[in-house]
Design an enzyme around this catalytic site. Structure first.
Site, PDB file in Angstrom:
ATOM      1  N   GLN A 167      10.846 -35.315  21.733  1.00  0.00           N
ATOM      2  CA  GLN A 167      10.406 -36.677  21.477  1.00  0.00           C
ATOM      3  C   GLN A 167      11.350 -37.432  20.562  1.00  0.00           C
ATOM      4  OE1 GLN A 167       7.147 -36.568  18.095  1.00  0.00           O
ATOM      5  NE2 GLN A 167       6.709 -34.936  19.592  1.00  0.00           N
TER       6      GLN A 167
ATOM      7  N   HIS B 217      11.306 -41.495  18.191  1.00  0.00           N
ATOM      8  CA  HIS B 217      10.496 -42.617  17.725  1.00  0.00           C
ATOM      9  C   HIS B 217      11.341 -43.887  17.686  1.00  0.00           C
ATOM     10  CE1 HIS B 217       7.709 -39.483  16.718  1.00  0.00           C
ATOM     11  NE2 HIS B 217       8.563 -38.939  15.878  1.00  0.00           N
TER      12      HIS B 217
ATOM     13  N   GLU C  15      10.403 -39.915   9.790  1.00  0.00           N
ATOM     14  CA  GLU C  15       9.638 -38.796   9.261  1.00  0.00           C
ATOM     15  C   GLU C  15      10.547 -37.797   8.550  1.00  0.00           C
ATOM     16  OE1 GLU C  15       7.759 -37.914  13.013  1.00  0.00           O
ATOM     17  OE2 GLU C  15       9.002 -36.135  13.294  1.00  0.00           O
TER      18      GLU C  15
ATOM     19  N   HIS D 138      14.179 -34.924  19.116  1.00  0.00           N
ATOM     20  CA  HIS D 138      13.901 -33.700  18.382  1.00  0.00           C
ATOM     21  C   HIS D 138      12.687 -32.981  18.947  1.00  0.00           C
ATOM     22  CE1 HIS D 138      11.396 -36.791  16.430  1.00  0.00           C
ATOM     23  NE2 HIS D 138      10.539 -35.808  16.176  1.00  0.00           N
TER      24      HIS D 138
ATOM     25  N   ARG E  14       8.240 -39.505  24.679  1.00  0.00           N
ATOM     26  CA  ARG E  14       8.460 -38.087  24.992  1.00  0.00           C
ATOM     27  C   ARG E  14       9.421 -37.919  26.162  1.00  0.00           C
ATOM     28  NH1 ARG E  14       3.090 -38.880  23.754  1.00  0.00           N
ATOM     29  NH2 ARG E  14       2.376 -37.743  21.909  1.00  0.00           N
TER      30      ARG E  14
END
Length: 415
Positions: free
Chosen positions: A100, A102, A137, A267, A286
């Site tokens: 996935q 972001h 993140e 990642h 994804r």
């Protein structure tokens, strides 16, 4: 200042031991426990509990909504639209998560408005953007933590593909060898994710057989990459994400080591337990290793194919006394690890905090006592957390056991 209980998320890839052990529950747990959420996410806000550990009838989202300025501070309310902008988690991966990435803040805002205009329901399976925010993140390993993250240098990938000696890979090896840069990586990745099923069923088994042969011959440079390829191939047969794993950096974080994943970084977390803090968003694109919705064109639009070295993903660390601070450019959060020694022999037995703004202190080992200046102390055992608001007084945190470890997440708006 309140004690909060995290919310357990039971996903299939989770562990039946890690989170249950942390919370002092029976092991193994009835279901795989994948994540323990400490935050104010609408899908799972942390529960406020009393001194006896029993819920007191409120959750953190409600607490914040009842007094946003008092809870978050005026600066956070203004900058992040009245939301707690981060979500703190304990993540326990027994099996790999999906491949996935972001979106950036700009991509998320545009995608959210576009899907709204299309009339997609917020809970629609084929919706990519469930909010207008980005989702950087940071993970910090609690155990050895295995990860695929970022596109590897093309020269190393060319070498890996050549050593496999699989004729079915020759066309793709030619793509990246002929253009060893982000454009070559994009071409190979795009081709693999869009291969007809019949071709995937021919290429993937041949690649897996090549990996077995190479390991049996005593390969030493790409052992982890090949073993990961074989594990993914067994779990996700004929999934193009298996081939895609050949393009990514494979790393193993040791306890205490961190990894920062900015927008566009492809990642997959593979195995292990870690603390994760992220911007409070649900936006995930994804690319494989999952039964969930995959939108290849949209994923390709937001991916960053620039090759990245592992060291570029490791955050700098600043140590201040007992506090180990992981430095990232994310405006939504700052994460640190604090270890206290109740005897005061190897580490300080207490630490003082005067940082304004909302904070969550999640205790992962031992017990801590949070004593606000002029107030009664709160005792926080492992598996629970303290919620400190902008209007709370400064506090002293001390170890109430021989050893205590907690993670501190806050909004760095005042720095």
């Amino acid at each position: 200042m309140k004690v909060i209980e995290g919310v357990v998320r039971t996903y299939a890839w989770g562990s039946r031991t890690a989170i249950a052990s942390l919370r002092g529950k029976a092991v193994p747990s009835p279901h795989p426990e994948a994540e323990l959420w400490f935050g104010a996410h609408s899908a799972g806000p942390a529960c406020v509990v009393g001194a006896d550990g029993e819920p007191v009838g409120s959750d953190l989202l409600t607490v914040i909504e009842n007094d946003r300025v008092g809870a978050l501070g005026a600066a956070t309310v203004e900058k992040f639209s009245g939301r707690l902008p981060f979500l703190l988690k304990v993540l326990a991966a027994e099996e790999p998560l999906s491949l996935q990435a972001h979106p950036s803040a700009e991509q998320a805002g545009e995608g959210f408005e576009r899907e709204n205009a299309q009339g997609l329901a917020f809970d629609a399976r084929d919706r990519n953007y469930r909010d207008p925010w980005h989702k950087p993140e940071l993970v910090v390993a609690l155990t050895e933590f295995d990860v695929l993250a970022g596109f590897r240098a093309p020269s190393a990938t060319v070498e890996l593909l050549r050593r496999l000696q699989v004729s079915e890979l020759d066309p793709y090896l030619g793509m990246i060898a002929g253009q060893p840069d982000s454009h070559g990586l994009r071409a190979v990745f795009t081709t693999w994710l869009t291969l007809p099923e019949g071709l995937i069923q021919r290429v993937t088994p041949a690649v897996l057989s090549g990996a077995v042969r190479l390991l049996e011959e005593g390969e030493t440079d790409f052992v982890d990459e090949l073993r990961t390829l074989l594990e993914l191939g067994e779990m996700y047969p004929n999934d193009p994400g298996v081939l895609a794993s050949l393009l990514l950096n494979r790393m193993r974080l040791q306890p205490g080591e961190g990894l920062y994943l900015p927008a566009g970084n492809l990642h997959a977390y593979l195995n292990g337990t870690a603390v994760e803090v992220m911007a409070n968003s649900d936006n995930v694109l994804r690319g494989g290793l999952t039964s969930k919705h995959i939108d290849v064109p949209e994923l390709l639009r937001i991916l960053d194919f620039t090759p990245v070295d592992i060291s570029d993903l490791v955050p700098a660390v600043r140590t201040v006394g007992a506090e180990r601070i992981y430095l990232t450019p994310a405006p939504e959060f700052r994460l640190s690890r604090v270890e206290l020694d109740g005897t005061g022999l190897t580490q300080p037995s207490s630490i003082s905090f005067d940082m304004p703004g909302p904070q969550i202190l999640a205790v992962l080992s031992g017990t801590v006592e949070v004593r606000p200046i002029g107030g009664a102390p709160l005792t926080i055992p492992a598996g629970r957390a303290a919620w400190l608001t902008d209007s709370d007084p400064d506090a002293v945190v001390r170890a109430a056991s021989s050893r205590a470890v907690f993670f501190r997440a806050l909004v760095p708006v005042h720095e």
